[in-house]
Design a protein around this motif. Structure first.
Motif, PDB file in Angstrom:
ATOM      1  N   UNK A 181       1.073  -1.150  -0.035  1.00 51.62           N
ATOM      2  CA  UNK A 181       0.151  -0.158   0.192  1.00 51.62           C
ATOM      3  C   UNK A 181       0.937   1.224  -0.099  1.00 51.62           C
ATOM      4  N   UNK A 182       1.916   1.471   0.788  1.00 53.21           N
ATOM      5  CA  UNK A 182       2.687   2.379   0.900  1.00 53.21           C
ATOM      6  C   UNK A 182       3.558   2.571  -0.567  1.00 53.21           C
ATOM      7  N   UNK A 183       3.720   1.541  -1.112  1.00 54.11           N
ATOM      8  CA  UNK A 183       4.599   1.557  -2.347  1.00 54.11           C
ATOM      9  C   UNK A 183       3.521   2.001  -3.751  1.00 54.11           C
ATOM     10  N   UNK A 184       2.635   1.355  -3.655  1.00 51.96           N
ATOM     11  CA  UNK A 184       1.650   1.603  -4.817  1.00 51.96           C
ATOM     12  C   UNK A 184       0.573   2.669  -4.684  1.00 51.96           C
ATOM     13  N   UNK A 185       0.515   3.207  -3.323  1.00 46.97           N
ATOM     14  CA  UNK A 185      -0.554   4.324  -2.861  1.00 46.97           C
ATOM     15  C   UNK A 185      -1.855   3.645  -3.054  1.00 46.97           C
ATOM     16  N   UNK A 186      -2.228   2.436  -3.351  1.00 46.35           N
ATOM     17  CA  UNK A 186      -3.641   1.898  -3.562  1.00 46.35           C
ATOM     18  C   UNK A 186      -3.324   0.284  -3.184  1.00 46.35           C
ATOM     19  N   UNK A 187      -4.628  -0.372  -2.865  1.00 45.88           N
ATOM     20  CA  UNK A 187      -4.817  -1.636  -2.396  1.00 45.88           C
ATOM     21  C   UNK A 187      -6.295  -1.955  -3.225  1.00 45.88           C
ATOM     22  N   UNK A 188      -6.428  -3.173  -4.019  1.00 45.45           N
ATOM     23  CA  UNK A 188      -7.606  -3.662  -4.206  1.00 45.45           C
ATOM     24  C   UNK A 188      -8.384  -4.085  -3.032  1.00 45.45           C
ATOM     25  N   UNK A 189      -9.742  -3.743  -2.789  1.00 47.14           N
ATOM     26  CA  UNK A 189     -10.384  -3.962  -1.564  1.00 47.14           C
ATOM     27  C   UNK A 189     -10.677  -5.575  -1.518  1.00 47.14           C
ATOM     28  N   UNK A 190     -10.952  -6.407  -2.596  1.00 48.82           N
ATOM     29  CA  UNK A 190     -10.944  -7.812  -2.469  1.00 48.82           C
ATOM     30  C   UNK A 190      -9.944  -8.508  -1.832  1.00 48.82           C
ATOM     31  N   UNK A 191      -8.648  -7.638  -1.930  1.00 44.83           N
ATOM     32  CA  UNK A 191      -7.348  -8.350  -1.363  1.00 44.83           C
ATOM     33  C   UNK A 191      -7.813  -8.343   0.333  1.00 44.83           C
ATOM     34  N   UNK A 215       5.285  -2.890  14.332  1.00 48.56           N
ATOM     35  CA  UNK A 215       4.653  -1.222  14.470  1.00 48.56           C
ATOM     36  C   UNK A 215       4.075  -0.787  13.147  1.00 48.56           C
ATOM     37  N   UNK A 216       4.039  -1.601  12.171  1.00 46.44           N
ATOM     38  CA  UNK A 216       3.655  -1.255  10.834  1.00 46.44           C
ATOM     39  C   UNK A 216       2.211  -0.793  10.667  1.00 46.44           C
ATOM     40  N   UNK A 217       1.869   0.230  10.209  1.00 42.90           N
ATOM     41  CA  UNK A 217       0.485   0.583  10.056  1.00 42.90           C
ATOM     42  C   UNK A 217       0.193   1.323   8.830  1.00 42.90           C
ATOM     43  N   UNK A 218      -1.153   1.758   8.421  1.00 41.58           N
ATOM     44  CA  UNK A 218      -1.493   2.484   7.275  1.00 41.58           C
ATOM     45  C   UNK A 218      -2.957   2.848   7.262  1.00 41.58           C
ATOM     46  N   UNK A 219      -3.235   4.021   6.757  1.00 36.59           N
ATOM     47  CA  UNK A 219      -4.586   4.567   6.769  1.00 36.59           C
ATOM     48  C   UNK A 219      -4.926   4.823   5.275  1.00 36.59           C
ATOM     49  N   UNK A 220      -6.305   4.437   4.798  1.00 35.94           N
ATOM     50  CA  UNK A 220      -6.582   4.705   3.436  1.00 35.94           C
ATOM     51  C   UNK A 220      -7.877   5.012   3.331  1.00 35.94           C
ATOM     52  N   UNK A 221      -8.623   5.431   2.321  1.00 33.86           N
ATOM     53  CA  UNK A 221      -9.647   5.607   2.300  1.00 33.86           C
ATOM     54  C   UNK A 221     -10.493   4.827   1.191  1.00 33.86           C
ATOM     55  N   UNK A 231      -4.534   5.994  -0.754  1.00 31.20           N
ATOM     56  CA  UNK A 231      -3.965   6.975   0.064  1.00 31.20           C
ATOM     57  C   UNK A 231      -4.661   8.178   0.199  1.00 31.20           C
ATOM     58  N   UNK A 232      -4.933   8.815   1.435  1.00 29.42           N
ATOM     59  CA  UNK A 232      -5.500   9.929   1.757  1.00 29.42           C
ATOM     60  C   UNK A 232      -4.929  11.183   1.167  1.00 29.42           C
ATOM     61  N   UNK A 233      -5.270  11.982   0.345  1.00 28.97           N
ATOM     62  CA  UNK A 233      -4.802  13.088  -0.379  1.00 28.97           C
ATOM     63  C   UNK A 233      -4.194  14.286   0.721  1.00 28.97           C
ATOM     64  N   UNK A 234      -4.898  14.380   1.507  1.00 31.26           N
ATOM     65  CA  UNK A 234      -4.678  15.233   2.633  1.00 31.26           C
ATOM     66  C   UNK A 234      -4.308  14.889   4.051  1.00 31.26           C
ATOM     67  N   UNK A 235      -3.352  13.939   4.032  1.00 24.64           N
ATOM     68  CA  UNK A 235      -3.269  13.083   5.245  1.00 24.64           C
ATOM     69  C   UNK A 235      -1.974  13.816   6.163  1.00 24.64           C
ATOM     70  N   UNK A 236      -1.760  14.977   5.770  1.00 25.38           N
ATOM     71  CA  UNK A 236      -0.835  15.792   6.633  1.00 25.38           C
ATOM     72  C   UNK A 236       0.532  15.097   7.122  1.00 25.38           C
ATOM     73  N   UNK A 237       1.240  14.842   6.074  1.00 19.63           N
ATOM     74  CA  UNK A 237       2.581  13.913   6.326  1.00 19.63           C
ATOM     75  C   UNK A 237       3.673  15.056   6.380  1.00 19.63           C
ATOM     76  N   UNK A 238       3.342  16.611   5.955  1.00 24.25           N
ATOM     77  CA  UNK A 238       4.002  17.439   6.045  1.00 24.25           C
ATOM     78  C   UNK A 238       4.032  17.923   7.409  1.00 24.25           C
ATOM     79  N   UNK A 239       5.346  18.085   8.089  1.00 21.13           N
ATOM     80  CA  UNK A 239       5.088  18.775   9.473  1.00 21.13           C
ATOM     81  C   UNK A 239       4.858  20.189   9.610  1.00 21.13           C
ATOM     82  N   UNK A 240       5.227  20.864   8.408  1.00 17.80           N
ATOM     83  CA  UNK A 240       4.842  22.340   8.189  1.00 17.80           C
ATOM     84  C   UNK A 240       3.315  22.574   7.901  1.00 17.80           C
ATOM     85  N   UNK A 241       2.718  21.640   7.898  1.00 19.46           N
ATOM     86  CA  UNK A 241       1.280  22.041   7.243  1.00 19.46           C
ATOM     87  C   UNK A 241       0.417  22.122   8.435  1.00 19.46           C
TER      88      UNK A 241
END
Length: 464
Positions: A181-191, A215-221, A231-241
């Motif tokens: 998911x982190x590499x491709x920014x998506x994942x099929x739901x049936x998986x 401790x691996x984790x990820x959040x997706x929509x 992947x969430x487009x506004x997921x606030x990965x930038x600490x300055x945002x």
């Protein structure tokens, strides 16, 4: 054989169409209930509206069956409706409940009908749990197995506030899924289907955690139309945002801001206990979307006028002066966003006008009571409805139907903090809206569970 349903006053004042909700069964309304409804018809609120609506429905039936007014009115669903004038005797219950109260008169009607018609099931329907407790006691003492009492269930879509859809699902998955998911920014739901415990709705989030003990984790929509987790487009990965000086403090707040900032989500429903940041984040997102991004032309903030505890009565002054005590929680949040020190001597300008009101005026923001929303059409605005748990389902429908093209509406509230006398955590307008619209593509839902206001507020919300 069909049942007989006896309706309490609070059922009709909550839903005037309740007389039509018992298909194939007979509905009885005790005369004392009609008296209580009549005493409410002049109120200029939702209770008064429902009392008048019941009167209009009875008038329609009366005109339709004017030649047989002495008989029960046939209803389209196959049952009948009758206003019960008899059974006013207290002989069967006064040895237990000797007070001549309206509740006891309703109980007398139900018990006497149950004794007269032992071959039929008699059901007393009420939203008053203490009246139901009385009915349960009478059932045992009077040996009436055909008599029972129940809550009005027709608008209860969930069993409790804990089962309201929360907008996200936590699941344990193999770590390679998270890596992919982190590499491709998506994942099929049936998986992910074998790891999901419940049905996934549009705009839901999936919080994936490793089932290998890491401790691996990820959040997706969820994108149901593409059957993918993205992947969430506004997921606030930038600490300055930051949004108006705020950053989300936990994953639930991040998901909430995702929904607030996504223009494709036309309505957001957020539930959570006190201090979880519902109103503050909604206001920050509204300011960002209107002032910074120019996606909306105006902000409208409103909340129902329902007091906690004993009402203080009428307030003096013009409309804005009257509304200020009700809207003070909104002003408190705005002062935090505008960095106005509530204890500062410079809180007011030289003319004595609060600085926060000057800011609101300059930002083209309207702080309004819901009393004035009927009949309006509201296009291209960002609307926030605070304390939405104190709205009835009819009021929510009225509000949401005011939304015009290009408008986003946000409903926030805590279903466990109800101040409305005829609502609870299950049958209020916020819960009803979430459960009825959770499958729609334009609706985003999130539950905030962690209090971020302060350590003391967290303990109060959890233990008190």
């Amino acid at each position: 054989m069909n049942k007989i349903y006896i309706l309490d006053t609070n059922v009709i004042l909550h839903d005037p169409a309740s007389i039509f909700k018992y298909a194939g069964n007979d509905v009885v309304i005790p005369a004392v209930v009609v008296e209580e409804i009549d005493s409410k018809k002049r109120l200029q609120d939702e209770v008064g509206r429902n009392a008048r609506e019941f009167g209009r429905q009875y008038k329609t039936l009366r005109e339709k069956y004017k030649d047989r007014l002495h008989e029960p009115f046939p209803l389209d669903h196959g049952g009948t409706l009758v206003i019960e004038l008899n059974h006013r005797s207290f002989e069967n219950i006064k040895s237990i409940f000797n007070e001549d109260s309206n509740d006891n008169r309703i109980l007398a009607v139900a018990v006497n009908i149950a004794l007269e018609q032992p071959q039929r099931d008699i059901v007393l329907v009420s939203n008053d749990i203490l009246l139901i407790a009385k009915a349960d006691a009478l059932k045992k003492s009077h040996n009436t197995p055909n008599f029972m009492a129940q809550l009005y269930e027709n608008d209860r879509l969930v069993e409790s506030s804990l089962t309201i859809h929360k907008g996200y699902h936590e699941l344990q998955v193999p770590p390679e899924f998270i890596n992919a998911f982190h590499a491709n920014h998506e994942l099929p739901l049936e998986q992910l289907s074998e790891y999901l415990q419940t049905e996934v709705n549009p705009q839901d989030f999936l919080l994936m955690k490793s089932n290998a003990g890491t401790n691996q984790s990820a959040v997706g929509r969820v994108l149901r139309k593409r059957n993918k987790l993205v992947c969430c487009p506004f997921y606030f990965t930038d600490d300055e945002f930051f949004i108006w000086g705020l950053r989300p403090k936990n994953v639930e707040q991040r998901m909430f801001l995702e929904l607030l900032l996504d223009p494709k989500v036309e309505m957001v429903c957020a539930i959570g206990k006190a201090g979880t940041g519902k109103t503050l984040l909604a206001l920050a997102a509204a300011l960002h979307e209107t002032q910074d991004m120019k996606h909306y032309s105006r902000i409208t903030v409103a909340r129902p006028i329902v007091p906690m505890g004993k009402d203080i009565g009428y307030l003096p002054g013009e409309k804005d002066e009257k509304l200020r005590p009700w809207m003070q929680p909104i002003f408190d949040n705005l002062e935090q966003l505008f960095n106005i020190d509530p204890d500062s001597n410079k809180k007011n300008d030289k003319n004595g006008i609060p600085k926060i009101e000057k800011e609101i005026e300059q930002l083209n923001m309207e702080v309004e009571a819901l009393t004035y929303i009927r009949g309006r059409s509201i296009p291209n605005q960002f609307i926030i409805i605070d304390e939405a748990q104190n709205l009835t389902k009819h009021e929510v429908k009225t509000i949401v139907s005011r939304v015009g093209k290009g408008t986003k509406i946000v409903l926030v509230g805590d279903p466990d903090q109800i101040d409305h006398p005829y609502l609870d955590s299950v049958n209020n307008g916020l819960t009803y809206t979430i459960e009825r619209l959770k499958c729609e593509d334009e609706i985003g839902i999130i539950r905030l569970s962690r209090t971020e206001r302060s350590n003391l507020a967290e303990k109060a919300a959890r233990y008190l």
